[in-house]
Motif scaffolding. Structure first.
Motif, PDB file in Angstrom:
ATOM      1  N   ALA A   1      93.360  35.059  63.568  1.00 16.27           N
ATOM      2  CA  ALA A   1      93.453  33.683  63.078  1.00 16.27           C
ATOM      3  C   ALA A   1      92.824  33.554  61.695  1.00 16.27           C
ATOM      4  CB  ALA A   1      92.784  32.730  64.063  1.00 16.27           C
ATOM      5  N   VAL A   2      91.702  34.246  61.484  1.00 13.93           N
ATOM      6  CA  VAL A   2      91.035  34.217  60.177  1.00 13.93           C
ATOM      7  C   VAL A   2      91.926  34.858  59.120  1.00 13.93           C
ATOM      8  CG1 VAL A   2      89.119  35.190  58.862  1.00 13.93           C
ATOM      9  CG2 VAL A   2      88.707  34.121  61.092  1.00 13.93           C
ATOM     10  N   ALA A   3      92.540  35.981  59.447  1.00 12.44           N
ATOM     11  CA  ALA A   3      93.425  36.655  58.489  1.00 12.44           C
ATOM     12  C   ALA A   3      94.611  35.773  58.132  1.00 12.44           C
ATOM     13  CB  ALA A   3      93.903  37.986  59.068  1.00 12.44           C
ATOM     14  N   ALA A   4      95.170  35.081  59.122  1.00 15.11           N
ATOM     15  CA  ALA A   4      96.294  34.179  58.864  1.00 15.11           C
ATOM     16  C   ALA A   4      95.863  33.010  57.990  1.00 15.11           C
ATOM     17  CB  ALA A   4      96.869  33.677  60.186  1.00 15.11           C
ATOM     18  N   PHE A   5      94.689  32.469  58.271  1.00 15.24           N
ATOM     19  CA  PHE A   5      94.158  31.355  57.469  1.00 15.24           C
ATOM     20  C   PHE A   5      93.972  31.778  56.013  1.00 15.24           C
ATOM     21  CE2 PHE A   5      90.590  28.959  55.715  1.00 15.24           C
ATOM     22  CZ  PHE A   5      90.973  27.649  55.959  1.00 15.24           C
TER      23      PHE A   5
END
Length: 349
Positions: free
Chosen positions: A276-280
């Motif tokens: 989720a952090v990488a996508a954000f």
């Protein structure tokens, strides 16, 4: 004001050692062979200051910043008449230090942290009296000025104590007083708080700020960049002796595009949270750094010009993460200087 234009200083490096040259010439002459007393071997030069144009006006603390070896101390020593420039000009209220050195010295003084600038086997008062005489301060003025300066730096009670019994902070405060004994129009400060305890350094900063408010021009070099941000209205950044940029600390930080850094600590490690952090980060066009602590917690770090702390934490919570900590660090002058050196291709470590 103090002004420099295209200031340049070169140092000779390498070449044959002078003692070795003399010995070689002597041996050649004893052998009946013509010596070469001017032989310099393969000498080279190192440029410490390369075309600097600066202005240090009255009533302002001006910063001179750069990494180690940038040319800061060499520049200050030229302004203090301790070194001669190779080329370029220096003017102190219109005076040329090369032509009128004594007149310039009456208008300036130098305080260098980490260097012995007072005599240990004299008392504080005796030191100030001695340096006052060197500057030809009239005796009728000098007595009162010594008392004023001792009070200014908080040494009235230790005025008649030998300096060898002073703490390092007390000796540095006396150096500040010594630097003011001739009531200079300009004060050159080279790492004045180097190695001092925080309370003493804070007191010295207050003295410097007061002097600027009273109309003195101050040039400050310091590796303590929070000190520079607190005191300096205008800053020059140099690297390899060259001018990189200038402006207020806030302007330099904004100009280099440095961003606030958000750091979120997540309890435990979750591949879903990491995804989720990488996508954000991908949606923002930036990168995220993820590190695992020994206790298994995950730390997420991300820089961006916008306010991303809220959206980032929401993304982590939505992915099932549990927040254990959050810090937001505004961009610093240190970030700006490192970025400037990177842009110029200079070594930063």
């Amino acid at each position: 004001m103090i002004e420099t234009e295209s200031l340049r200083k070169e140092f000779r490096t390498g070449g044959t050692n002078l003692i070795a040259r003399i010995g070689r010439v002597g041996r050649s002459r004893r052998a009946g062979v013509a010596g070469r007393p001017a032989d310099a071997g393969h000498a080279a030069t190192k440029t410490a200051v390369d075309g600097l144009t600066l202005a240090i006006p009255p009533g302002r603390v001006t910063g001179l910043l750069g990494l180690n070896g940038a040319g800061k101390t060499t520049t200050i020593k030229i302004l203090a008449t301790l070194l001669r420039q190779t080329s370029g000009t220096v003017r102190v209220d219109g005076l040329d230090p090369l032509e009128e050195p004594n007149a310039v010295r009456r208008r300036i003084n130098l305080i260098a942290g980490g260097e012995r600038m007072v005599y240990a086997r004299m008392t504080g008062r005796e030191n100030l009296w001695y340096f006052g005489q060197l500057y030809d301060v009239p005796r009728g003025v000098l007595t009162g000025r010594i008392d004023e300066l001792l009070a200014l730096v908080g040494l009235t009670g230790a005025a008649d104590t030998l300096v060898e019994r002073y703490s390092r902070g007390m000796a540095q405060r006396l150096s500040i007083a010594r630097g003011l004994i001739n009531d200079p129009a300009y004060l050159l400060l080279d790492e004045p708080t180097l190695g001092l305890d925080a309370p003493i350094a804070r007191d010295l900063r207050r003295v410097v700020a007061r002097l600027a408010r009273e109309g003195k021009g101050v040039l400050l070099t310091s590796h303590y960049l929070t000190e520079v941000e607190e005191l300096c209205e205008h800053v020059y950044v140099i690297g390899d002796g060259r001018h990189l940029t200038e402006g207020s600390p806030a302007e330099l930080t904004a100009r280099t595009g440095c961003h606030r850094r958000v750091r979120v600590t997540v309890a435990g490690h979750s591949p879903g949270v990491e995804s989720a952090v990488a996508a954000f980060a991908g949606r923002l066009g930036t990168a995220a750094t993820v590190a695992l602590a020994e206790n298994g917690d995950m730390t997420v770090s991300m820089s961006h010009p916008d306010e991303i702390a809220g959206p980032l934490t929401m993304a982590i919570v939505d992915a099932g993460g549990t927040l254990a900590g959050l810090t937001v660090a505004e961009p610093s002058l240190e970030d700006a200087i490192l970025a400037l050196n990177d842009e110029a291709g200079l070594v930063t470590a």
